[in-house]
Scaffold this motif. Structure first.
Motif, short mmCIF file in Angstrom:
data_model
loop_
_atom_site.label_atom_id
_atom_site.label_comp_id
_atom_site.label_asym_id
_atom_site.label_seq_id
_atom_site.Cartn_x
_atom_site.Cartn_y
_atom_site.Cartn_z
N ALA A 99 0.84 -1.21 0.00
CA ALA A 99 0.00 0.00 0.00
C ALA A 99 0.87 1.25 0.00
CB ALA A 99 -0.93 -0.01 1.20
N ASN A 100 1.96 1.23 0.75
CA ASN A 100 2.84 2.39 0.78
C ASN A 100 3.56 2.58 -0.54
OD1 ASN A 100 2.07 2.96 3.38
ND2 ASN A 100 3.79 1.89 4.29
N MET A 101 3.88 1.49 -1.21
CA MET A 101 4.51 1.60 -2.52
C MET A 101 3.55 2.26 -3.51
SD MET A 101 7.52 0.61 -2.30
CE MET A 101 8.52 -0.34 -1.22
N GLY B 116 2.00 6.90 -6.72
CA GLY B 116 1.05 7.97 -7.02
C GLY B 116 1.66 9.35 -6.76
N GLU B 117 2.44 9.46 -5.69
CA GLU B 117 3.08 10.73 -5.38
C GLU B 117 4.08 11.11 -6.48
OE1 GLU B 117 5.35 13.08 -1.78
OE2 GLU B 117 5.14 10.91 -1.63
N PHE C 168 4.80 12.89 -24.54
CA PHE C 168 4.13 11.63 -24.22
C PHE C 168 2.71 11.89 -23.75
CE2 PHE C 168 8.69 10.87 -23.54
CZ PHE C 168 8.88 9.85 -24.45
N THR C 169 1.90 10.84 -23.76
CA THR C 169 0.51 10.96 -23.33
C THR C 169 0.18 10.08 -22.13
OG1 THR C 169 -0.15 9.25 -24.93
CG2 THR C 169 -0.35 11.57 -25.64
N HIS C 170 0.94 9.01 -21.94
CA HIS C 170 0.63 8.03 -20.90
C HIS C 170 1.90 7.63 -20.13
CE1 HIS C 170 -2.83 7.73 -23.53
NE2 HIS C 170 -3.47 7.18 -22.52
N THR C 171 1.70 7.17 -18.91
CA THR C 171 2.83 6.76 -18.08
C THR C 171 2.37 5.84 -16.97
OG1 THR C 171 4.78 7.57 -16.90
CG2 THR C 171 2.69 8.66 -16.41
N ALA C 172 3.33 5.24 -16.31
CA ALA C 172 3.10 4.49 -15.07
C ALA C 172 4.45 4.32 -14.38
CB ALA C 172 2.49 3.12 -15.35
N VAL C 173 4.40 4.28 -13.06
CA VAL C 173 5.59 4.11 -12.24
C VAL C 173 5.45 2.84 -11.42
CG1 VAL C 173 6.96 5.04 -10.33
CG2 VAL C 173 5.97 6.59 -12.01
N SER C 174 6.51 2.06 -11.37
CA SER C 174 6.58 0.89 -10.49
C SER C 174 7.70 1.14 -9.49
CB SER C 174 6.89 -0.36 -11.31
OG SER C 174 7.25 -1.43 -10.45
N ILE C 175 7.37 0.97 -8.21
CA ILE C 175 8.37 1.10 -7.16
C ILE C 175 8.29 -0.16 -6.31
CG2 ILE C 175 9.21 2.44 -5.21
CD1 ILE C 175 7.66 4.85 -6.42
N LYS C 176 9.42 -0.81 -6.15
CA LYS C 176 9.47 -2.03 -5.33
C LYS C 176 10.73 -2.02 -4.47
CE LYS C 176 6.69 -4.87 -8.37
NZ LYS C 176 6.51 -6.20 -8.93
N GLU C 177 10.66 -2.75 -3.38
CA GLU C 177 11.77 -2.83 -2.44
C GLU C 177 12.34 -4.23 -2.44
OE1 GLU C 177 12.49 -1.18 2.05
OE2 GLU C 177 10.57 -2.11 1.63
#
Length: 158
Positions: A33-35, A40-41, A134-143
């Motif tokens: 949930a924190n990721m 989102g941030e 660009f028009t679209h994006t996404a971020v993946s953050i993992k530990e």
């Protein structure tokens, strides 16, 4: 009448307590949930930057998110950041969504979304990608197991 009041009180408390805010810096990183909050941030920071320069807001893409997650997992498996297999990622995205171009930014070891953004913003190539057409994006953050954070942000233009 008592039943309505019984349900209104818990809802009232949920509304009051759900409106509180907490800095992402104060939240322990290690939960999924924190990721998601951190992802989102970072998306918001990048979009705020784009707005400040008169550019369009990037729309979130599930397709980009899927491939960003896969690449973040790959980097964790290797123990280092890389753009390995970028052409394959770009082709995979294009096979699901017709795109004109695809780009990515990656990072490791930053603890906050603001730090990642500043790192990318201070790098001419990463900044060019964030500010690109660009028009679209996404971020993946993992530990990883050692507590290192890995970041992949994919961008594409439809």
């Amino acid at each position: 009448m008592k039943m309505r009041l019984h349900y209104a009180v818990p809802l009232f408390f949920v509304l009051i307590f759900s409106c509180t805010s907490e800095s992402i810096d104060e939240i322990p990183i290690a939960t999924t949930a924190n990721m998601v909050l951190l992802e989102g941030e970072l998306l918001s920071i990048v979009n705020d930057h784009r707005i400040s320069m008169g550019s369009n807001v990037l729309e979130f893409s599930e397709v980009a998110y899927k491939y960003a997650n896969e690449h973040t997992d790959y980097m964790i498996g290797k123990g280092t950041i890389s753009h390995d297999n970028f052409s394959a990622r770009a082709s995979s995205i294009h096979s699901e969504v017709e795109v004109e171009m695809v780009a990515e930014n990656i990072a490791k070891d930053y603890r906050t979304a603001q730090e990642v953004f500043e790192g990318w913003n201070n790098s001419s190539s990463h900044k060019k990608t964030m500010e690109g057409d660009f028009t679209h994006t996404a971020v993946s953050i993992k530990e990883d197991k050692a507590g290192n954070l890995y970041y992949t942000q994919l961008f594409y233009k439809k």
